[in-house]
Design a protein around this motif. Structure first.
Motif, PDB file in Angstrom:
ATOM      1  N   MET A  14       0.706  -1.070   0.050  1.00  0.00           N
ATOM      2  CA  MET A  14      -0.122   0.071  -0.040  1.00  0.00           C
ATOM      3  C   MET A  14       0.820   1.194  -0.113  1.00  0.00           C
ATOM      4  O   MET A  14       1.898   1.329   0.693  1.00  0.00           O
ATOM      5  CB  MET A  14      -0.867   0.014   1.070  1.00  0.00           C
ATOM      6  N   SER A  15       0.366   2.424  -0.497  1.00  0.00           N
ATOM      7  CA  SER A  15       1.082   3.382  -0.894  1.00  0.00           C
ATOM      8  C   SER A  15       0.546   4.377   0.399  1.00  0.00           C
ATOM      9  O   SER A  15      -0.413   4.390   0.751  1.00  0.00           O
ATOM     10  CB  SER A  15       1.129   4.247  -2.212  1.00  0.00           C
ATOM     11  N   LYS A  16       1.651   5.413   0.891  1.00  0.00           N
ATOM     12  CA  LYS A  16       1.061   6.360   1.796  1.00  0.00           C
ATOM     13  C   LYS A  16       0.472   7.510   1.140  1.00  0.00           C
ATOM     14  O   LYS A  16       0.815   7.910  -0.024  1.00  0.00           O
ATOM     15  CB  LYS A  16       2.341   6.810   2.611  1.00  0.00           C
ATOM     16  N   SER A  17      -0.359   7.997   1.934  1.00  0.00           N
ATOM     17  CA  SER A  17      -1.235   9.124   1.275  1.00  0.00           C
ATOM     18  C   SER A  17      -0.203  10.483   1.157  1.00  0.00           C
ATOM     19  O   SER A  17       0.496  10.497   2.434  1.00  0.00           O
ATOM     20  CB  SER A  17      -2.344   9.502   1.999  1.00  0.00           C
ATOM     21  N   THR A  18      -0.442  11.406   0.346  1.00  0.00           N
ATOM     22  CA  THR A  18       0.767  12.440   0.298  1.00  0.00           C
ATOM     23  C   THR A  18      -0.369  13.794   0.757  1.00  0.00           C
ATOM     24  O   THR A  18      -0.025  14.796   0.359  1.00  0.00           O
ATOM     25  CB  THR A  18       1.309  12.689  -1.006  1.00  0.00           C
ATOM     26  N   ALA A  19      -1.551  13.583   1.325  1.00  0.00           N
ATOM     27  CA  ALA A  19      -2.439  14.397   1.302  1.00  0.00           C
ATOM     28  C   ALA A  19      -2.017  15.436   2.333  1.00  0.00           C
ATOM     29  O   ALA A  19      -1.360  14.773   3.526  1.00  0.00           O
ATOM     30  CB  ALA A  19      -3.876  14.136   1.529  1.00  0.00           C
ATOM     31  N   THR A  20      -1.840  16.576   2.507  1.00  0.00           N
ATOM     32  CA  THR A  20      -1.168  17.585   3.593  1.00  0.00           C
ATOM     33  C   THR A  20      -2.484  18.148   4.375  1.00  0.00           C
ATOM     34  O   THR A  20      -2.297  18.500   5.442  1.00  0.00           O
ATOM     35  CB  THR A  20      -0.497  18.685   2.952  1.00  0.00           C
ATOM     36  N   GLN A  21      -3.689  17.954   3.734  1.00  0.00           N
ATOM     37  CA  GLN A  21      -4.889  18.386   4.781  1.00  0.00           C
ATOM     38  C   GLN A  21      -5.809  17.295   4.916  1.00  0.00           C
ATOM     39  O   GLN A  21      -5.957  16.262   4.172  1.00  0.00           O
ATOM     40  CB  GLN A  21      -5.676  19.668   3.921  1.00  0.00           C
ATOM     41  N   ALA A  22      -6.562  17.203   5.888  1.00  0.00           N
ATOM     42  CA  ALA A  22      -7.679  16.356   6.429  1.00  0.00           C
ATOM     43  C   ALA A  22      -8.866  16.616   5.378  1.00  0.00           C
ATOM     44  O   ALA A  22      -9.168  17.514   4.852  1.00  0.00           O
ATOM     45  CB  ALA A  22      -8.139  16.772   7.832  1.00  0.00           C
ATOM     46  N   ARG A  23      -9.197  15.304   5.095  1.00  0.00           N
ATOM     47  CA  ARG A  23     -10.538  15.196   3.991  1.00  0.00           C
ATOM     48  C   ARG A  23     -11.496  16.137   4.484  1.00  0.00           C
ATOM     49  O   ARG A  23     -11.557  15.955   5.795  1.00  0.00           O
ATOM     50  CB  ARG A  23     -10.626  14.000   3.763  1.00  0.00           C
ATOM     51  N   PRO A  24     -12.504  16.728   3.854  1.00  0.00           N
ATOM     52  CA  PRO A  24     -13.386  17.605   4.374  1.00  0.00           C
ATOM     53  C   PRO A  24     -14.719  16.580   4.622  1.00  0.00           C
ATOM     54  O   PRO A  24     -14.739  15.207   4.367  1.00  0.00           O
ATOM     55  CB  PRO A  24     -14.077  18.266   3.006  1.00  0.00           C
ATOM     56  N   VAL A  25     -15.222  16.942   5.629  1.00  0.00           N
ATOM     57  CA  VAL A  25     -16.381  16.011   6.428  1.00  0.00           C
ATOM     58  C   VAL A  25     -17.802  16.609   5.776  1.00  0.00           C
ATOM     59  O   VAL A  25     -17.764  17.818   5.501  1.00  0.00           O
ATOM     60  CB  VAL A  25     -16.237  16.227   7.798  1.00  0.00           C
ATOM     61  N   SER A  26     -18.666  15.770   5.622  1.00  0.00           N
ATOM     62  CA  SER A  26     -19.871  16.066   5.013  1.00  0.00           C
ATOM     63  C   SER A  26     -20.530  17.116   5.987  1.00  0.00           C
ATOM     64  O   SER A  26     -20.380  16.804   7.165  1.00  0.00           O
ATOM     65  CB  SER A  26     -20.783  14.608   4.707  1.00  0.00           C
ATOM     66  N   PRO A  27     -21.262  17.817   5.244  1.00  0.00           N
ATOM     67  CA  PRO A  27     -22.001  18.918   6.422  1.00  0.00           C
ATOM     68  C   PRO A  27     -22.949  18.342   7.211  1.00  0.00           C
ATOM     69  O   PRO A  27     -23.610  17.324   6.745  1.00  0.00           O
ATOM     70  CB  PRO A  27     -22.500  19.963   5.193  1.00  0.00           C
ATOM     71  N   HIS A  28     -23.397  18.602   8.515  1.00  0.00           N
ATOM     72  CA  HIS A  28     -24.379  17.850   9.165  1.00  0.00           C
ATOM     73  C   HIS A  28     -25.729  18.654   8.827  1.00  0.00           C
ATOM     74  O   HIS A  28     -25.603  19.691   8.342  1.00  0.00           O
ATOM     75  CB  HIS A  28     -23.874  18.046  10.723  1.00  0.00           C
ATOM     76  N   LEU A  29     -26.614  18.141   9.475  1.00  0.00           N
ATOM     77  CA  LEU A  29     -28.091  18.676   9.190  1.00  0.00           C
ATOM     78  C   LEU A  29     -28.159  20.065   9.590  1.00  0.00           C
ATOM     79  O   LEU A  29     -29.143  20.923   8.730  1.00  0.00           O
ATOM     80  CB  LEU A  29     -28.921  17.741   9.906  1.00  0.00           C
ATOM     81  N   GLN A  30     -27.325  20.526  10.526  1.00  0.00           N
ATOM     82  CA  GLN A  30     -27.475  21.983  10.996  1.00  0.00           C
ATOM     83  C   GLN A  30     -27.141  23.015   9.965  1.00  0.00           C
ATOM     84  O   GLN A  30     -27.371  24.005   9.912  1.00  0.00           O
ATOM     85  CB  GLN A  30     -26.830  22.268  12.175  1.00  0.00           C
ATOM     86  N   ILE A  31     -26.261  22.555   8.801  1.00  0.00           N
ATOM     87  CA  ILE A  31     -25.793  23.519   8.011  1.00  0.00           C
ATOM     88  C   ILE A  31     -27.004  23.749   6.974  1.00  0.00           C
ATOM     89  O   ILE A  31     -27.116  24.784   6.447  1.00  0.00           O
ATOM     90  CB  ILE A  31     -24.579  22.717   7.147  1.00  0.00           C
ATOM     91  N   TYR A  32     -27.854  22.781   6.584  1.00  0.00           N
ATOM     92  CA  TYR A  32     -28.586  22.790   5.607  1.00  0.00           C
ATOM     93  C   TYR A  32     -30.001  23.666   5.918  1.00  0.00           C
ATOM     94  O   TYR A  32     -30.367  23.737   7.014  1.00  0.00           O
ATOM     95  CB  TYR A  32     -29.212  21.502   5.085  1.00  0.00           C
ATOM     96  N   ARG A  33     -30.432  24.399   5.105  1.00  0.00           N
ATOM     97  CA  ARG A  33     -31.755  25.215   5.537  1.00  0.00           C
ATOM     98  C   ARG A  33     -32.988  24.309   4.972  1.00  0.00           C
ATOM     99  O   ARG A  33     -33.028  23.589   4.016  1.00  0.00           O
ATOM    100  CB  ARG A  33     -31.891  26.560   4.426  1.00  0.00           C
ATOM    101  N   PHE A  34     -33.975  23.920   6.124  1.00  0.00           N
ATOM    102  CA  PHE A  34     -35.191  23.408   5.939  1.00  0.00           C
ATOM    103  C   PHE A  34     -35.935  23.998   4.548  1.00  0.00           C
ATOM    104  O   PHE A  34     -36.219  24.914   4.857  1.00  0.00           O
ATOM    105  CB  PHE A  34     -35.965  23.206   7.381  1.00  0.00           C
ATOM    106  N   THR A  35     -36.309  22.914   3.650  1.00  0.00           N
ATOM    107  CA  THR A  35     -36.900  23.417   2.841  1.00  0.00           C
ATOM    108  C   THR A  35     -38.257  22.593   2.592  1.00  0.00           C
ATOM    109  O   THR A  35     -38.364  21.358   3.033  1.00  0.00           O
ATOM    110  CB  THR A  35     -36.084  23.249   1.247  1.00  0.00           C
ATOM    111  N   PRO A  36     -39.129  23.078   1.642  1.00  0.00           N
ATOM    112  CA  PRO A  36     -40.356  22.348   1.309  1.00  0.00           C
ATOM    113  C   PRO A  36     -40.030  21.027   0.673  1.00  0.00           C
ATOM    114  O   PRO A  36     -40.496  19.755   0.946  1.00  0.00           O
ATOM    115  CB  PRO A  36     -41.168  22.958   0.367  1.00  0.00           C
ATOM    116  N   THR A  37     -39.201  20.790  -0.251  1.00  0.00           N
ATOM    117  CA  THR A  37     -38.601  19.382  -0.818  1.00  0.00           C
ATOM    118  C   THR A  37     -38.229  18.644   0.407  1.00  0.00           C
ATOM    119  O   THR A  37     -38.355  17.570  -0.018  1.00  0.00           O
ATOM    120  CB  THR A  37     -37.591  20.021  -1.967  1.00  0.00           C
ATOM    121  N   MET A  38     -37.333  19.235   1.115  1.00  0.00           N
ATOM    122  CA  MET A  38     -36.539  18.090   2.080  1.00  0.00           C
ATOM    123  C   MET A  38     -37.802  17.595   3.014  1.00  0.00           C
ATOM    124  O   MET A  38     -37.870  16.645   3.455  1.00  0.00           O
ATOM    125  CB  MET A  38     -35.654  19.013   2.971  1.00  0.00           C
ATOM    126  N   ALA A  39     -38.803  18.567   3.423  1.00  0.00           N
ATOM    127  CA  ALA A  39     -39.880  17.956   4.348  1.00  0.00           C
ATOM    128  C   ALA A  39     -40.718  17.074   3.291  1.00  0.00           C
ATOM    129  O   ALA A  39     -41.121  15.893   4.040  1.00  0.00           O
ATOM    130  CB  ALA A  39     -40.854  19.251   4.553  1.00  0.00           C
TER     131      ALA A  39
END
Length: 135
Positions: A1-26
């Motif tokens: 296996m090769s080592k990762s050369t990434a210097t930054q942590a991978r982004p984490v998916s946004p949690h539910l508090q990030i999204y604005r509640f919409t009629p489509t979501m409801a």
């Protein structure tokens, strides 16, 4: 296996508090809830069929339960669940044809899904009530 050369942590998916509640979501959440509620309603329908296939006394008992105020509220709720889930399925079929995916259009269709399900349920019960001759 090769080592990762990434210097930054991978982004984490946004949690539910990030999204604005919409009629489509409801409507998406409500579509899932109504899908689960349909299982409960089918059990009630199966119970009614089982009672119809058994004795007259058992059938009268089940009809009495479904004819009570609480029973009618449950059946009214089940009819709304059935109609709402059907309209949600039609909404998804429209989306499958790559139509109505624009932000405002999908919002309007989501609102129409809720309003339409309420109106169609009321029309269904008014028609059933008129055919039956009242309470």
């Amino acid at each position: 296996m090769s080592k990762s050369t990434a210097t930054q942590a991978r982004p984490v998916s946004p949690h539910l508090q990030i999204y604005r509640f919409t009629p489509t979501m409801a409507m998406s959440i409500l579509h899932r809830i109504t899908g689960a509620a349909l299982y409960f309603g089918i059990l009630l329908f199966a119970l009614w069929l089982l009672a119809a296939a058994s004795s007259r006394e058992w059938f009268d008992f089940i009809n009495g339960l479904f004819g009570s105020i609480i029973g009618r509220i449950v059946i009214f709720g089940y009819s709304w669940v059935l109609i709402h889930h059907m309209l949600g399925g039609i909404r998804h079929l429209i989306w499958d044809t790559i139509h109505g995916l624009e932000k405002q259009t999908s919002r309007n269709i989501a609102i129409a899904n809720l309003v339409g399900s309420i109106l169609l349920t009321l029309v269904l019960w008014i028609c059933a009530w008129a055919i039956r001759g009242g309470l």
